[in-house]
Design a protein around this motif. Structure first.
Motif, PDB file in Angstrom:
ATOM      1  N   THR A 249      52.656  26.803  25.505  1.00 58.12           N
ATOM      2  CA  THR A 249      54.029  27.110  25.658  1.00 58.12           C
ATOM      3  C   THR A 249      54.721  27.001  24.205  1.00 58.12           C
ATOM      4  OG1 THR A 249      54.456  26.546  27.952  1.00 58.12           O
ATOM      5  CG2 THR A 249      56.337  26.516  26.548  1.00 58.12           C
ATOM      6  N   THR A 250      54.440  25.994  23.441  1.00 61.23           N
ATOM      7  CA  THR A 250      54.836  25.996  22.108  1.00 61.23           C
ATOM      8  C   THR A 250      54.670  26.974  21.235  1.00 61.23           C
ATOM      9  OG1 THR A 250      54.652  23.502  22.207  1.00 61.23           O
ATOM     10  CG2 THR A 250      54.712  24.479  19.975  1.00 61.23           C
TER      11      THR A 250
ATOM     12  N   ILE B 186      56.537  32.114  18.950  1.00 61.14           N
ATOM     13  CA  ILE B 186      56.424  33.642  18.694  1.00 61.14           C
ATOM     14  C   ILE B 186      58.029  34.318  18.996  1.00 61.14           C
ATOM     15  CG2 ILE B 186      55.522  35.757  19.693  1.00 61.14           C
ATOM     16  CD1 ILE B 186      53.086  34.386  20.267  1.00 61.14           C
ATOM     17  N   LEU B 187      58.551  33.604  20.125  1.00 65.82           N
ATOM     18  CA  LEU B 187      59.948  34.163  20.478  1.00 65.82           C
ATOM     19  C   LEU B 187      60.981  34.023  19.160  1.00 65.82           C
ATOM     20  CD1 LEU B 187      59.733  33.293  24.031  1.00 65.82           C
ATOM     21  CD2 LEU B 187      60.229  35.437  23.098  1.00 65.82           C
TER      22      LEU B 187
ATOM     23  N   GLN C 119      60.476  26.705  15.179  1.00 64.08           N
ATOM     24  CA  GLN C 119      59.829  27.130  13.802  1.00 64.08           C
ATOM     25  C   GLN C 119      58.509  26.626  13.793  1.00 64.08           C
ATOM     26  OE1 GLN C 119      61.096  29.280  11.693  1.00 64.08           O
ATOM     27  NE2 GLN C 119      62.614  29.899  13.248  1.00 64.08           N
ATOM     28  N   PRO C 120      57.509  27.145  13.027  1.00 68.74           N
ATOM     29  CA  PRO C 120      56.235  26.467  12.851  1.00 68.74           C
ATOM     30  C   PRO C 120      56.666  25.504  11.683  1.00 68.74           C
ATOM     31  CG  PRO C 120      56.001  28.754  12.754  1.00 68.74           C
ATOM     32  CD  PRO C 120      57.595  28.552  12.867  1.00 68.74           C
TER      33      PRO C 120
ATOM     34  N   MET D  61      42.879  27.298  24.570  1.00 67.39           N
ATOM     35  CA  MET D  61      43.284  26.085  23.729  1.00 67.39           C
ATOM     36  C   MET D  61      42.904  24.990  24.328  1.00 67.39           C
ATOM     37  SD  MET D  61      47.138  27.372  22.252  1.00 67.39           S
ATOM     38  CE  MET D  61      47.186  25.864  21.182  1.00 67.39           C
ATOM     39  N   GLU D  62      43.016  23.902  23.554  1.00 70.33           N
ATOM     40  CA  GLU D  62      42.359  22.565  23.794  1.00 70.33           C
ATOM     41  C   GLU D  62      43.143  21.810  22.880  1.00 70.33           C
ATOM     42  OE1 GLU D  62      38.693  19.627  25.143  1.00 70.33           O
ATOM     43  OE2 GLU D  62      38.477  21.545  23.797  1.00 70.33           O
ATOM     44  N   HIS D  63      43.965  20.779  23.360  1.00 70.31           N
ATOM     45  CA  HIS D  63      44.640  19.890  22.496  1.00 70.31           C
ATOM     46  C   HIS D  63      45.122  20.378  21.053  1.00 70.31           C
ATOM     47  CE1 HIS D  63      42.959  16.811  25.225  1.00 70.31           C
ATOM     48  NE2 HIS D  63      41.649  17.062  24.826  1.00 70.31           N
ATOM     49  N   GLY D  64      45.798  21.702  21.472  1.00 77.52           N
ATOM     50  CA  GLY D  64      46.834  22.242  20.206  1.00 77.52           C
ATOM     51  C   GLY D  64      45.722  22.984  19.242  1.00 77.52           C
ATOM     52  N   GLN D  65      44.604  23.278  19.613  1.00 79.83           N
ATOM     53  CA  GLN D  65      43.591  23.903  18.967  1.00 79.83           C
ATOM     54  C   GLN D  65      42.936  25.014  19.553  1.00 79.83           C
ATOM     55  OE1 GLN D  65      40.328  20.964  17.686  1.00 79.83           O
ATOM     56  NE2 GLN D  65      41.513  20.767  15.710  1.00 79.83           N
ATOM     57  N   LEU D  66      42.617  26.262  18.887  1.00 82.65           N
ATOM     58  CA  LEU D  66      42.343  27.650  19.473  1.00 82.65           C
ATOM     59  C   LEU D  66      40.666  27.396  19.177  1.00 82.65           C
ATOM     60  CD1 LEU D  66      43.014  30.145  20.735  1.00 82.65           C
ATOM     61  CD2 LEU D  66      42.938  31.031  18.435  1.00 82.65           C
TER      62      LEU D  66
END
Length: 277
Positions: free
Chosen positions: A56-57, A62-63, A67-68, A239-244
């Motif tokens: 979701t983050t 993307i929306l 901000q990254p 995705m797992e634990h924030g990583q792709l």
């Protein structure tokens, strides 16, 4: 079948950190870590992972809602973080979300007519009603709103009713109609059926597939359910634990997953009763 030609969304080395108090110190929690992928025009990219994996983050970045911390996200070649207010407003017309909870997403005090026509007012869209008398304008707005409802399987008797008068599946159809009002290129579908009964969710998934075929839409489809993602998606990103950790064509990835986590997701959720749309 779509013939993909260009990247609509480009996510390049994006991370997102949030500050966290640890005693007297401020530390950083990494929610998304150095991910890169693209969403190609006309495809469905399925983004799958367990709760807390960062899906979701990614959608909110993307929306342009978040901000990254580092990296860049480009939509139609424009860096979201560097876009002007005018550019960002124009891009948001092209990207519309459909959220998880159909009960919370609709204003309970508004009638369906006002919910569906609100995006036109917010974005100053001329729906062909700018000229002419007020009664003609109201009639034309009603016609346009009725057309949107029919596209999602509802009739115009819904226009003068409030959200509480509808079932969860009907409310999600209203959410989808509102998202389609601006004729976007990209729908970001964040767990759009997880709050619904299985059979109702299957109907919504088939509706989304039909709408994509009819309107040439591009989807980012976020879910924790691998069977749903496999059914709707062209490609899948895990995705797992924030990583792709893995990305590939849907059929190949599901048949021959490289990662143990992907195999775990495939084994964890049963097949769903979804028929051909």
């Amino acid at each position: 079948m779509y013939h993909f030609c260009m990247a609509l969304v480009q996510v390049d080395a994006v991370s997102k950190n949030y500050p966290r108090r640890a005693g007297l110190r401020t530390e950083s929690d990494t929610v998304v870590e150095d991910i890169s992928f693209e969403i190609v025009t006309g495809e469905t990219l399925g983004l799958v992972g367990e709760s807390g994996s960062g899906k979701t983050t990614v959608a909110r970045m993307i929306l342009g809602l978040v901000q990254p911390s580092s990296g860049s996200i480009r939509v139609e070649g424009i860096d979201i973080a560097k876009a002007s207010k005018y550019q960002l407003k124009a891009l948001r017309r092209q990207m519309q979300p459909v959220f998880q909870d159909p009960y919370a997403a609709l204003n309970p005090r508004m009638k369906v007519f006002d919910i569906i026509t609100e995006p036109w007012a917010i974005h100053g869209i001329d729906t062909g009603t700018s000229a002419g008398r007020h009664d003609n304008r109201s009639t034309l707005l009603r016609i346009r709103a009725s057309e949107l409802l029919r596209e999602v399987g509802l009739d115009d008797s819904a226009l003068l009713r409030h959200p509480h008068e509808f079932s969860g599946g009907q409310r999600q159809r209203i959410n989808i109609a509102r998202a389609l009002a601006l004729r976007p290129r990209l729908l970001i579908l964040d767990e759009p059926v997880s709050a619904l009964d299985v059979s109702v969710g299957a109907q919504i998934i088939n509706l989304l597939r039909s709408l994509q075929r009819d309107h040439g839409l591009t989807y980012l489809f976020i879910s924790h359910s691998m069977p749903l993602v496999r059914y709707l998606s062209t490609r899948i990103a895990v995705m797992e634990h924030g990583q792709l950790i893995e990305i590939g064509e849907a059929v190949q990835l599901c048949a021959q997953p490289r990662e143990a986590y992907t195999r775990k997701l495939l084994a964890a959720t049963p097949e769903l009763p979804i028929g051909a749309a």
